[in-house]
Design an enzyme around this catalytic site. Structure first.
Site, PDB file in Angstrom:
ATOM      1  CB  THR A 220      -0.875   0.078   1.328  1.00 36.53           C
ATOM      2  OG1 THR A 220      -1.699  -1.098   1.129  1.00 36.53           O
ATOM      3  CG2 THR A 220      -1.747   1.371   1.523  1.00 36.53           C
TER       4      THR A 220
ATOM      5  N   GLY B 250     -10.013  -3.353   2.575  1.00 39.37           N
ATOM      6  CA  GLY B 250      -9.272  -3.396   3.594  1.00 39.37           C
ATOM      7  C   GLY B 250      -9.225  -2.159   4.564  1.00 39.37           C
ATOM      8  CG  ASP B 251      -5.617  -1.042   6.397  1.00 34.64           C
ATOM      9  OD1 ASP B 251      -5.553  -1.910   5.338  1.00 34.64           O
ATOM     10  OD2 ASP B 251      -4.578  -0.304   6.965  1.00 34.64           O
TER      11      ASP B 251
ATOM     12  NE  ARG C  56      -9.163  -7.285   2.627  1.00 30.67           N
ATOM     13  CZ  ARG C  56      -8.062  -6.394   2.656  1.00 30.67           C
ATOM     14  NH1 ARG C  56      -7.760  -5.593   1.549  1.00 30.67           N
ATOM     15  NH2 ARG C  56      -7.068  -6.413   3.618  1.00 30.67           N
TER      16      ARG C  56
ATOM     17  CB  THR D  19       1.276  -0.744   4.829  1.00 30.14           C
ATOM     18  OG1 THR D  19       2.301  -0.747   5.730  1.00 30.14           O
ATOM     19  CG2 THR D  19       1.429   0.686   4.033  1.00 30.14           C
ATOM     20  N   GLY D  20      -0.094  -3.082   5.459  1.00 32.86           N
ATOM     21  CA  GLY D  20      -0.109  -4.462   6.142  1.00 32.86           C
ATOM     22  C   GLY D  20      -1.575  -5.124   6.114  1.00 32.86           C
TER      23      GLY D  20
ATOM     24  N   GLY E 153      -4.873  -5.396   6.595  1.00 29.30           N
ATOM     25  CA  GLY E 153      -5.806  -4.349   6.882  1.00 29.30           C
ATOM     26  C   GLY E 153      -6.771  -4.937   7.886  1.00 29.30           C
TER      27      GLY E 153
HETATM   28  N1  ASP Z   1      -3.395  -2.637   4.014  1.00 29.51           N
HETATM   29  C1  ASP Z   1      -3.493  -3.328   2.747  1.00 29.51           C
HETATM   30  C2  ASP Z   1      -5.040  -4.158   2.806  1.00 29.51           C
HETATM   31  O1  ASP Z   1      -5.317  -4.634   3.796  1.00 29.51           O
HETATM   32  C3  ASP Z   1      -2.672  -4.188   2.182  1.00 29.51           C
HETATM   33  C4  ASP Z   1      -1.198  -4.206   2.672  1.00 29.51           C
HETATM   34  O2  ASP Z   1      -0.857  -2.830   2.961  1.00 29.51           O
HETATM   35  O3  ASP Z   1      -0.405  -4.853   2.678  1.00 29.51           O
HETATM   36  O4  ASP Z   1      -5.717  -3.755   1.834  1.00 29.51           O
END
Ligand code: ASP
Length: 315
Positions: free
Chosen positions: A167, A197-198, A195, A218-219, A221
């Site tokens: 992200t 995410g965050d 779906r 990021t990560g 979500g």
């Molecule tokens: N945060 C993002 C999501 O969950 C993806 C990511 O940053 O890895 O969609």
């Protein structure tokens, strides 16, 4: 006041655009959009915009949000197909509609009405990565089962060869001291269609209130959604915590989650004075900073926040 940009490491490609905006007296909001727009157009970044990795069915679906820390105005889109400029569209939601979040077909309709360029977002390279991961899927597989299987594989795959997470995060402070934050992503690769995410959820992956600061994530979500991580960081600062303590507490909350697909969450944040920091629930991550007084961006270590001692004792 010195213009400041803070972001995830993959924002690097757009930093000069953002600095040009700030150096020219432009707003933090314009700077955020300028940086992220460049990342969304980059086909080599498989986590954002054009060239992003698709969902389970091979469709690229984008999520993005933007927030004005001066007014708490915000706009977001989720599940956007066929238009790469998700951050610009989030801004259209913020400025042109009496709404905050537009999803799916509605987001594509808004993009079309706003004159955005229709584009096939799935590049041959992203398609190939997708096909290589999906090849064992049977037509009879239920999407629910397949989503779980692929999510589990992603979670456990230490190499994550194509970095199926990712992200872009950008927080800007302009010469007038105003703060804005933006987030854009193609989300978790191979996600269940629809779906979100965050990133498009205000308070989860993005929050800015310049009386206290701003935070973006990021990560995984789903973890940031469950903890309202970005809002938590800003709220902890509101209650008087220094930035580093606010990040530590937010990361410890994330570690506490029970989640079979537990993965990393990374946060970048600034406080109201423009002090910046990056944190992560895993070691070895970096974030990026550039000011209007710097010639080159600086890539800095994020602070690794391990589980809190009480959590370790309970394991
Ligand atoms: N945060 C993002 C999501 O969950 C993806 C990511 O940053 O890895 O969609």
């Amino acid at each position: 006041m010195t213009g400041l940009l803070v972001g995830s490491a993959n924002a690097r490609i757009g930093l000069r655009d953002g600095i040009a905006v700030l150096a020219g007296g432009g707003s933090a909001l314009n700077a955020v959009v300028a940086v992220i727009r460049r990342v969304e157009a980059n086909p080599d970044d498989h986590s954002v915009g054009f060239g992003g990795l698709p969902n389970l069915l091979g469709d690229v679906e984008l999520d993005a949000s933007i927030m004005d820390g001066r007014t708490l105005a915000t706009g977001a889109v989720a599940g956007l197909r066929g238009y790469q400029d998700a951050i610009d569209l989030a801004r259209v939601v913020m400025t042109e509609l009496p709404h905050v979040l537009i999803v799916g077909e509605g987001a594509a309709r808004l993009a079309s009405e706003s004159g955005f360029q229709l584009r096939d977002l799935l590049t041959p390279e992203a398609r190939q990565i997708w096909a290589s991961r999906i090849e064992n899927a049977q037509p009879t597989d239920l999407y629910t089962a397949k989503t779980r299987e692929l999510a589990a594989r992603l979670t456990r795959d230490p190499e994550r060869p194509h970095d199926a997470h990712g992200t872009v995060n950008v927080i800007a402070r302009d010469g007038a001291g105003n703060i804005a934050s933006g987030v854009s992503t193609s989300g978790w690769a191979w996600k269940f269609p629809g779906r979100a995410g965050d990133s498009p959820i205000i308070g989860a992956g993005n929050y800015a209130d310049q009386r206290y600061g701003a935070a973006t994530c990021t990560g995984r979500g789903e973890m940031a959604q469950r903890c309202c991580t970005a809002h938590s960081v800003v709220t902890f600062m509101r209650f008087g915590m220094p930035l580093d303590d606010a990040l530590r507490l937010a990361a410890e909350d994330l570690h506490r989650l029970d989640d079979p697909y537990k993965s990393e969450v990374n946060i970048v944040a600034i406080d109201r004075e423009g002090r910046h920091a990056g944190a992560s629930t895993v070691p070895g991550k970096t974030y990026i900073v550039m000011t209007t007084e710097m010639d080159e961006p600086l890539e800095l270590e994020r602070r690794y926040i391990p589980p809190a001692p009480d959590r370790l004792a309970n394991q």
